[in-house]
Design a protein around this motif. Structure first.
Motif, PDB file in Angstrom:
ATOM      1  N   LEU A  12      54.612  15.587 -21.183  1.00  0.00           N
ATOM      2  CA  LEU A  12      53.424  16.076 -21.877  1.00  0.00           C
ATOM      3  C   LEU A  12      52.595  14.932 -22.461  1.00  0.00           C
ATOM      4  O   LEU A  12      51.371  15.012 -22.504  1.00  0.00           O
ATOM      5  CB  LEU A  12      53.809  17.045 -22.986  1.00  0.00           C
ATOM      6  N   VAL A  13      53.256  13.867 -22.890  1.00  0.00           N
ATOM      7  CA  VAL A  13      52.520  12.727 -23.432  1.00  0.00           C
ATOM      8  C   VAL A  13      51.694  12.056 -22.337  1.00  0.00           C
ATOM      9  O   VAL A  13      50.563  11.642 -22.566  1.00  0.00           O
ATOM     10  CB  VAL A  13      53.483  11.718 -24.097  1.00  0.00           C
ATOM     11  N   HIS A  14      52.227  11.990 -21.131  1.00  0.00           N
ATOM     12  CA  HIS A  14      51.559  11.256 -20.058  1.00  0.00           C
ATOM     13  C   HIS A  14      50.690  12.113 -19.142  1.00  0.00           C
ATOM     14  O   HIS A  14      49.870  11.580 -18.410  1.00  0.00           O
ATOM     15  CB  HIS A  14      52.602  10.511 -19.220  1.00  0.00           C
ATOM     16  N   ASN A  15      50.850  13.431 -19.164  1.00  0.00           N
ATOM     17  CA  ASN A  15      50.102  14.292 -18.261  1.00  0.00           C
ATOM     18  C   ASN A  15      48.974  14.994 -19.028  1.00  0.00           C
ATOM     19  O   ASN A  15      49.210  15.921 -19.801  1.00  0.00           O
ATOM     20  CB  ASN A  15      51.043  15.323 -17.627  1.00  0.00           C
ATOM     21  N   ASP A  16      47.745  14.547 -18.801  1.00  0.00           N
ATOM     22  CA  ASP A  16      46.600  15.087 -19.536  1.00  0.00           C
ATOM     23  C   ASP A  16      46.370  16.558 -19.249  1.00  0.00           C
ATOM     24  O   ASP A  16      46.055  17.335 -20.154  1.00  0.00           O
ATOM     25  CB  ASP A  16      45.328  14.304 -19.198  1.00  0.00           C
ATOM     26  N   HIS A  17      46.518  16.970 -17.996  1.00  0.00           N
ATOM     27  CA  HIS A  17      46.242  18.354 -17.616  1.00  0.00           C
ATOM     28  C   HIS A  17      47.216  19.323 -18.285  1.00  0.00           C
ATOM     29  O   HIS A  17      46.805  20.357 -18.833  1.00  0.00           O
ATOM     30  CB  HIS A  17      46.287  18.501 -16.097  1.00  0.00           C
ATOM     31  N   LEU A  20      46.532  19.502 -22.102  1.00  0.00           N
ATOM     32  CA  LEU A  20      45.346  20.296 -22.405  1.00  0.00           C
ATOM     33  C   LEU A  20      45.618  21.783 -22.207  1.00  0.00           C
ATOM     34  O   LEU A  20      45.165  22.615 -23.003  1.00  0.00           O
ATOM     35  CB  LEU A  20      44.174  19.844 -21.540  1.00  0.00           C
ATOM     36  N   THR A  21      46.356  22.125 -21.174  1.00  0.00           N
ATOM     37  CA  THR A  21      46.711  23.530 -20.933  1.00  0.00           C
ATOM     38  C   THR A  21      47.527  24.090 -22.097  1.00  0.00           C
ATOM     39  O   THR A  21      47.254  25.193 -22.589  1.00  0.00           O
ATOM     40  CB  THR A  21      47.492  23.667 -19.615  1.00  0.00           C
ATOM     41  N   HIS A  22      48.531  23.344 -22.539  1.00  0.00           N
ATOM     42  CA  HIS A  22      49.343  23.774 -23.676  1.00  0.00           C
ATOM     43  C   HIS A  22      48.491  23.923 -24.930  1.00  0.00           C
ATOM     44  O   HIS A  22      48.652  24.875 -25.693  1.00  0.00           O
ATOM     45  CB  HIS A  22      50.472  22.774 -23.943  1.00  0.00           C
ATOM     46  N   TYR A  23      47.586  22.982 -25.146  1.00  0.00           N
ATOM     47  CA  TYR A  23      46.725  23.013 -26.332  1.00  0.00           C
ATOM     48  C   TYR A  23      45.824  24.251 -26.318  1.00  0.00           C
ATOM     49  O   TYR A  23      45.715  24.955 -27.320  1.00  0.00           O
ATOM     50  CB  TYR A  23      45.882  21.734 -26.395  1.00  0.00           C
ATOM     51  N   VAL A  24      45.200  24.509 -25.189  1.00  0.00           N
ATOM     52  CA  VAL A  24      44.273  25.646 -25.093  1.00  0.00           C
ATOM     53  C   VAL A  24      45.009  26.971 -25.272  1.00  0.00           C
ATOM     54  O   VAL A  24      44.551  27.849 -26.012  1.00  0.00           O
ATOM     55  CB  VAL A  24      43.507  25.601 -23.749  1.00  0.00           C
ATOM     56  N   ILE A  25      46.140  27.113 -24.626  1.00  0.00           N
ATOM     57  CA  ILE A  25      46.899  28.363 -24.735  1.00  0.00           C
ATOM     58  C   ILE A  25      47.359  28.590 -26.173  1.00  0.00           C
ATOM     59  O   ILE A  25      47.248  29.699 -26.709  1.00  0.00           O
ATOM     60  CB  ILE A  25      48.087  28.371 -23.754  1.00  0.00           C
ATOM     61  N   SER A  26      47.854  27.547 -26.820  1.00  0.00           N
ATOM     62  CA  SER A  26      48.322  27.726 -28.197  1.00  0.00           C
ATOM     63  C   SER A  26      47.156  27.993 -29.152  1.00  0.00           C
ATOM     64  O   SER A  26      47.307  28.764 -30.103  1.00  0.00           O
ATOM     65  CB  SER A  26      49.136  26.523 -28.663  1.00  0.00           C
ATOM     66  N   PHE A  65      49.918  27.221 -34.063  1.00  0.00           N
ATOM     67  CA  PHE A  65      49.171  26.154 -34.726  1.00  0.00           C
ATOM     68  C   PHE A  65      49.963  24.846 -34.702  1.00  0.00           C
ATOM     69  O   PHE A  65      49.406  23.779 -34.401  1.00  0.00           O
ATOM     70  CB  PHE A  65      48.855  26.549 -36.166  1.00  0.00           C
ATOM     71  N   ILE A  66      51.256  24.920 -35.011  1.00  0.00           N
ATOM     72  CA  ILE A  66      52.088  23.715 -34.994  1.00  0.00           C
ATOM     73  C   ILE A  66      52.132  23.118 -33.592  1.00  0.00           C
ATOM     74  O   ILE A  66      52.032  21.899 -33.421  1.00  0.00           O
ATOM     75  CB  ILE A  66      53.508  24.041 -35.514  1.00  0.00           C
ATOM     76  N   TRP A  67      52.264  23.968 -32.565  1.00  0.00           N
ATOM     77  CA  TRP A  67      52.304  23.460 -31.192  1.00  0.00           C
ATOM     78  C   TRP A  67      50.958  22.841 -30.796  1.00  0.00           C
ATOM     79  O   TRP A  67      50.926  21.789 -30.156  1.00  0.00           O
ATOM     80  CB  TRP A  67      52.703  24.555 -30.213  1.00  0.00           C
ATOM     81  N   ALA A  68      49.859  23.444 -31.203  1.00  0.00           N
ATOM     82  CA  ALA A  68      48.540  22.879 -30.891  1.00  0.00           C
ATOM     83  C   ALA A  68      48.361  21.525 -31.570  1.00  0.00           C
ATOM     84  O   ALA A  68      47.836  20.582 -30.962  1.00  0.00           O
ATOM     85  CB  ALA A  68      47.431  23.843 -31.325  1.00  0.00           C
ATOM     86  N   MET A  69      48.796  21.414 -32.808  1.00  0.00           N
ATOM     87  CA  MET A  69      48.683  20.128 -33.501  1.00  0.00           C
ATOM     88  C   MET A  69      49.599  19.085 -32.885  1.00  0.00           C
ATOM     89  O   MET A  69      49.252  17.899 -32.809  1.00  0.00           O
ATOM     90  CB  MET A  69      48.992  20.284 -34.994  1.00  0.00           C
ATOM     91  N   THR A  70      50.770  19.502 -32.393  1.00  0.00           N
ATOM     92  CA  THR A  70      51.658  18.576 -31.687  1.00  0.00           C
ATOM     93  C   THR A  70      50.993  18.058 -30.421  1.00  0.00           C
ATOM     94  O   THR A  70      51.052  16.862 -30.123  1.00  0.00           O
ATOM     95  CB  THR A  70      52.988  19.270 -31.351  1.00  0.00           C
TER      96      THR A  70
END
Length: 82
Positions: A12-17, A20-26, A65-70
């Motif tokens: 997740l640190v190295h894969n931008d796509h 971003l998918t995890h961020y948007v969903i959360s 929220f915690i996952w999005a901030m992560t």
């Protein structure tokens, strides 16, 4: 199992796509749970059922929220590493 979790986080640190998918969903889950909390407070009569629904939406929203901030911290780390 712990090794697989660390590998997933490193991905997740190295894969931008994926990040971003995890961020948007959360973020979407957070706002849906916020709307559900508002709906519970205005449309359900005060009862144990209303309190449990409100608690569930708060817990789900908090975790999202915690996952999005992560994911946002991972974004900052990946930009720093690159």
């Amino acid at each position: 199992m712990i090794r697989a979790g660390k590998k997933k986080l490193a991905t997740l640190v190295h894969n931008d796509h994926q990040r971003l998918t995890h961020y948007v969903i959360s973020a979407v889950i957070f706002f849906i749970s916020y709307a559900l909390l508002y709906w519970c407070e205005t449309n359900i009569t005060p009862s144990l059922h209303q309190e449990l629904m409100s608690l569930a939406s708060l817990v789900i929203g908090g975790l999202a929220f915690i996952w999005a901030m992560t994911m946002h911290v991972f974004y900052i780390l990946s930009r720093t590493i690159k």
